[in-house]
Design a protein around this motif. Structure first.
Motif, mmCIF file in Angstrom:
data_model
loop_
_atom_site.group_PDB
_atom_site.id
_atom_site.type_symbol
_atom_site.label_atom_id
_atom_site.label_comp_id
_atom_site.label_asym_id
_atom_site.label_seq_id
_atom_site.Cartn_x
_atom_site.Cartn_y
_atom_site.Cartn_z
ATOM 1 N N ILE A 13 48.800 38.475 32.722
ATOM 2 C CA ILE A 13 48.057 38.508 31.459
ATOM 3 C C ILE A 13 46.556 38.358 31.708
ATOM 4 O O ILE A 13 45.740 39.151 31.221
ATOM 5 C CB ILE A 13 48.569 37.412 30.505
ATOM 6 N N ILE A 14 46.181 37.348 32.475
ATOM 7 C CA ILE A 14 44.766 37.100 32.758
ATOM 8 C C ILE A 14 44.183 38.242 33.592
ATOM 9 O O ILE A 14 43.047 38.663 33.373
ATOM 10 C CB ILE A 14 44.574 35.745 33.468
ATOM 11 N N GLY A 15 44.959 38.750 34.545
ATOM 12 C CA GLY A 15 44.515 39.883 35.350
ATOM 13 C C GLY A 15 44.258 41.117 34.498
ATOM 14 O O GLY A 15 43.283 41.836 34.713
ATOM 15 N N GLY A 16 45.123 41.346 33.521
ATOM 16 C CA GLY A 16 44.926 42.468 32.606
ATOM 17 C C GLY A 16 43.659 42.321 31.785
ATOM 18 O O GLY A 16 42.897 43.277 31.608
ATOM 19 N N ILE A 17 43.420 41.110 31.297
ATOM 20 C CA ILE A 17 42.206 40.856 30.515
ATOM 21 C C ILE A 17 40.969 41.004 31.392
ATOM 22 O O ILE A 17 39.984 41.638 30.991
ATOM 23 C CB ILE A 17 42.264 39.453 29.867
ATOM 24 N N ALA A 18 41.004 40.429 32.593
ATOM 25 C CA ALA A 18 39.869 40.522 33.512
ATOM 26 C C ALA A 18 39.602 41.977 33.898
ATOM 27 O O ALA A 18 38.450 42.417 33.941
ATOM 28 C CB ALA A 18 40.115 39.677 34.757
ATOM 29 N N GLY A 19 40.651 42.731 34.181
ATOM 30 C CA GLY A 19 40.501 44.141 34.523
ATOM 31 C C GLY A 19 39.949 44.953 33.362
ATOM 32 O O GLY A 19 39.107 45.833 33.542
ATOM 33 N N TRP A 20 40.413 44.644 32.145
ATOM 34 C CA TRP A 20 39.922 45.339 30.963
ATOM 35 C C TRP A 20 38.445 45.048 30.729
ATOM 36 O O TRP A 20 37.659 45.952 30.439
ATOM 37 C CB TRP A 20 40.744 44.936 29.744
ATOM 38 N N LEU A 21 38.054 43.770 30.874
ATOM 39 C CA LEU A 21 36.650 43.400 30.717
ATOM 40 C C LEU A 21 35.773 44.103 31.755
ATOM 41 O O LEU A 21 34.694 44.602 31.436
ATOM 42 C CB LEU A 21 36.479 41.887 30.825
ATOM 43 N N ALA A 66 36.969 34.842 38.155
ATOM 44 C CA ALA A 66 37.136 35.431 39.492
ATOM 45 C C ALA A 66 37.715 36.840 39.391
ATOM 46 O O ALA A 66 37.290 37.743 40.116
ATOM 47 C CB ALA A 66 38.027 34.543 40.352
ATOM 48 N N GLY A 67 38.680 37.041 38.497
ATOM 49 C CA GLY A 67 39.269 38.369 38.316
ATOM 50 C C GLY A 67 38.250 39.381 37.836
ATOM 51 O O GLY A 67 38.220 40.516 38.300
ATOM 52 N N PHE A 68 37.390 38.966 36.900
ATOM 53 C CA PHE A 68 36.348 39.848 36.396
ATOM 54 C C PHE A 68 35.359 40.216 37.501
ATOM 55 O O PHE A 68 35.055 41.385 37.712
ATOM 56 C CB PHE A 68 35.611 39.188 35.224
ATOM 57 N N ILE A 69 34.879 39.207 38.228
ATOM 58 C CA ILE A 69 33.917 39.443 39.308
ATOM 59 C C ILE A 69 34.530 40.356 40.374
ATOM 60 O O ILE A 69 33.925 41.332 40.816
ATOM 61 C CB ILE A 69 33.454 38.118 39.936
ATOM 62 N N GLY A 70 35.743 40.041 40.780
ATOM 63 C CA GLY A 70 36.411 40.842 41.807
ATOM 64 C C GLY A 70 36.702 42.259 41.355
ATOM 65 O O GLY A 70 36.556 43.214 42.120
ATOM 66 N N ALA A 71 37.124 42.437 40.094
ATOM 67 C CA ALA A 71 37.411 43.774 39.588
ATOM 68 C C ALA A 71 36.143 44.613 39.518
ATOM 69 O O ALA A 71 36.161 45.806 39.832
ATOM 70 C CB ALA A 71 38.074 43.681 38.215
ATOM 71 N N VAL A 72 35.032 43.997 39.119
ATOM 72 C CA VAL A 72 33.752 44.716 39.096
ATOM 73 C C VAL A 72 33.386 45.158 40.513
ATOM 74 O O VAL A 72 32.961 46.297 40.737
ATOM 75 C CB VAL A 72 32.632 43.847 38.470
ATOM 76 N N ILE A 73 33.580 44.260 41.479
ATOM 77 C CA ILE A 73 33.288 44.606 42.882
ATOM 78 C C ILE A 73 34.186 45.756 43.342
ATOM 79 O O ILE A 73 33.721 46.701 43.990
ATOM 80 C CB ILE A 73 33.456 43.375 43.798
ATOM 81 N N LEU A 74 35.474 45.699 43.010
ATOM 82 C CA LEU A 74 36.397 46.757 43.425
ATOM 83 C C LEU A 74 36.062 48.102 42.791
ATOM 84 O O LEU A 74 36.139 49.145 43.449
ATOM 85 C CB LEU A 74 37.834 46.357 43.097
ATOM 86 N N ILE A 75 35.683 48.099 41.508
ATOM 87 C CA ILE A 75 35.295 49.347 40.849
ATOM 88 C C ILE A 75 34.037 49.908 41.506
ATOM 89 O O ILE A 75 33.937 51.105 41.773
ATOM 90 C CB ILE A 75 35.082 49.126 39.334
ATOM 91 N N TRP A 76 33.090 49.037 41.803
ATOM 92 C CA TRP A 76 31.837 49.451 42.441
ATOM 93 C C TRP A 76 32.104 50.060 43.821
ATOM 94 O O TRP A 76 31.574 51.107 44.155
ATOM 95 C CB TRP A 76 30.896 48.251 42.522
ATOM 96 N N VAL A 77 32.946 49.393 44.612
ATOM 97 C CA VAL A 77 33.281 49.897 45.948
ATOM 98 C C VAL A 77 34.030 51.228 45.829
ATOM 99 O O VAL A 77 33.785 52.157 46.596
ATOM 100 C CB VAL A 77 34.104 48.858 46.743
ATOM 101 N N GLY A 78 34.932 51.329 44.867
ATOM 102 C CA GLY A 78 35.651 52.581 44.650
ATOM 103 C C GLY A 78 34.725 53.735 44.329
ATOM 104 O O GLY A 78 34.897 54.853 44.799
ATOM 105 N N ARG A 79 33.710 53.461 43.524
ATOM 106 C CA ARG A 79 32.723 54.495 43.205
ATOM 107 C C ARG A 79 31.906 54.881 44.425
ATOM 108 O O ARG A 79 31.552 56.048 44.598
ATOM 109 C CB ARG A 79 31.800 54.013 42.092
ATOM 110 N N LEU A 80 31.574 53.920 45.280
ATOM 111 C CA LEU A 80 30.830 54.220 46.505
ATOM 112 C C LEU A 80 31.632 55.116 47.435
ATOM 113 O O LEU A 80 31.099 56.032 48.055
ATOM 114 C CB LEU A 80 30.455 52.933 47.244
#
Length: 83
Positions: A13-21, A66-80
């Motif tokens: 649940i929290i992972g879904g919210i963090a990923g959505w944010l 932590a989920g939000f910060i990490g997901a933002v990092i993962l999206i950024w790395v994916g775009r790179l």
């Protein structure tokens, strides 16, 4: 995740919210399943990175941050990588 006081269902649940944010913040379009994955994996990545600096985030709110910060990092790395 059990050590931090967050169970598997709460992690989903929290992972879904963090990923959505993170998806909204990064103006990305991933989908519900990918948001959950990004949030959970992102929390693991962010906790590892923050742990190097001696910062520990625990509980529901810490996992969300932590989920939000990490997901933002993962999206950024994916775009790179895609470019």
């Amino acid at each position: 995740m059990e050590e931090q006081g967050v169970g598997w269902i709460a992690a989903i649940i929290i992972g879904g919210i963090a990923g959505w944010l993170a998806e909204k913040f990064m103006k990305s379009d991933m989908g519900v399943f990918m948001n959950i994955i990004l949030g959970i994996v992102g929390a693991i990545v962010a906790n590892a990175i923050l742990g190097v600096f001696g910062i520990v985030l625990g509980g529901w709110l810490g996992y969300l941050i932590a989920g939000f910060i990490g997901a933002v990092i993962l999206i950024w790395v994916g775009r790179l990588i895609r470019r």
